[in-house]
Write a protein that holds these residues in place. Structure first.
Motif, PDB file in Angstrom:
ATOM      1  N   GLU A  59       0.855  -1.182   0.000  1.00 41.47           N
ATOM      2  CA  GLU A  59       0.000   0.000   0.000  1.00 41.47           C
ATOM      3  C   GLU A  59       0.891   1.232   0.000  1.00 41.47           C
ATOM      4  N   GLU A 150      -8.059   2.069  -2.995  1.00 43.30           N
ATOM      5  CA  GLU A 150      -8.712   1.964  -1.693  1.00 43.30           C
ATOM      6  C   GLU A 150      -9.577   3.197  -1.451  1.00 43.30           C
ATOM      7  N   ASP A 180     -11.858   0.469   2.439  1.00 45.43           N
ATOM      8  CA  ASP A 180     -10.909   0.708   3.528  1.00 45.43           C
ATOM      9  C   ASP A 180     -11.643   1.099   4.818  1.00 45.43           C
TER      10      ASP A 180
HETATM   11 MG    MG Z   1      -5.624   2.437   3.016  1.00 44.60          MG
END
Ligand code: MG
Ligand code: C2E
Ligand code: MG
Ligand code: MG
Length: 292
Positions: A59, A150, A180
């Motif tokens: 991420e 996300e 998320d």
């Molecule tokens: Mg995130």
């Protein structure tokens, strides 16, 4: 309190408010220039297939290396970026840079890795989002299914019909969507069923006391079961202990992310890890992020 001290504390309050407003103004001014001055950085936090690997992807998390202030965390500047609309150029920079980095990793032989990019509400609803995503993945030649976007549950549920339409277009391209901070917003299960997402990310708040608080344990197992029913991969964020890691894995959580398994780090640090002992469990103290 005398009348006098009341007045003094009032003027003290005003002064500190002014100082704070002044600071915010300066921050906004600097933030506007941060992109062109090349002061934004991306740190990447690994996502592990449960229980302990391999790494499935990363991420991207934005930081701002502000001269004189050190490395600033998004908590310091994202609210301002959102309020002023600066999040749009900033978000585009993030998306482009994350895809560029991914293409580099793919060229180095890590074709199985994916990258996840966070989108704020304003970005998510910008009319040319899909066009921009197409441009960027074409420019960097990355397979669409290796990009995950996300959006928070709260963002996704602001205008559920609009979200369904946007996510439909993105998933038509092959891009993946992740919901998320799941559990902190107000999802309608009806919309959740319709949302073409491929992943639910359980909010850290439920993971914290997972192994000591029965309610949290029940909520987390319910979310994992929901994800399985809806055919969504379930990711747990904020995994900090081996007990949490074991518990989540036992419940059937697909992917784990957290300080236990890997902190957000620079591409150079990731390069060092691959050539040594990854996936190890504890990240040496020297790799702790120094973010304010
Ligand atoms: Mg995130
Ligand atoms: P998020 O997307 O939910 O990201 C997870 C946050 O939790 C990250 O904080 C990460 O460093 C932190 N974290 C991960 N594992 C652990 C753990 O085990 N324990 C604890 N205590 N924390 C953990 P970070 O990087 O400060 O980002 C905060 C939020 O800022 C993100 O939450 C995301 O909503 C937002 N954000 C970050 N980068 C971007 C970006 O490029 N664009 C947008 N729109 N938002 C971003
Ligand atoms: Mg999250
Ligand atoms: Mg979160």
């Amino acid at each position: 309190h005398t009348k006098n001290s009341g007045r003094n504390s009032h003027s003290f309050f005003q002064k500190s408010m002014n100082a704070n407003a002044q600071e915010q103004l300066q921050l906004m001014h600097d933030l506007r220039l941060a992109i062109e001055r090349n002061e934004l950085r991306l740190h990447y936090q690994p996502k592990f297939t449960a229980p302990s690997g391999p790494v499935s992807g990363f991420e991207a998390l934005v930081r701002w290396e502000r001269p004189g202030s050190g490395m600033l965390s998004p908590a310091v500047f994202l609210p301002l970026a959102e309020k002023t609309g600066l999040i749009l150029p900033m978000g585009e920079w993030v998306l482009n840079e994350a895809c560029r980095q991914l293409s580099e990793w793919h060229r180095q032989g890590h074709q199985e890795w994916s990258v996840a990019v966070n989108l704020s509400a304003l970005q998510f609803e910008q009319p040319d989002l899909v066009e921009k995503v197409v441009d960027i993945i074409t420019r960097h030649q990355i397979p669409a299914e290796k990009l995950t976007l996300e959006v928070t549950e709260t963002t996704a549920m602001l205008n559920p019909d609009v979200s369904v339409a946007i996510l439909d277009q993105l998933t038509d391209l092959g891009v993946k969507a992740s919901i998320d901070d799941f559990g902190t917003g107000y999802s309608s299960l009806l919309y959740l069923k319709r949302l073409p997402a491929s992943e639910l990310k359980i909010d850290r708040a439920f993971i914290n006391e997972l192994t000591t608080n029965n309610e949290d344990a029940s909520i987390v197992s319910a979310i994992i079961a929901l994800g399985q029913t809806l055919n969504l991969k379930v990711v747990a964020e904020g995994v900090e202990t081996v007990e949490q890691q074991a518990f989540l894995s036992r419940l059937g959580c697909d992917t784990l992310q957290g300080f236990l398994l890997g902190r957000p780090m620079t591409p150079a640090q990731i390069g060092d890890r691959i050539s040594s002992d990854w996936p190890g469990h504890v990240i040496p103290a020297t790799e702790l992020e120094d973010v304010k």
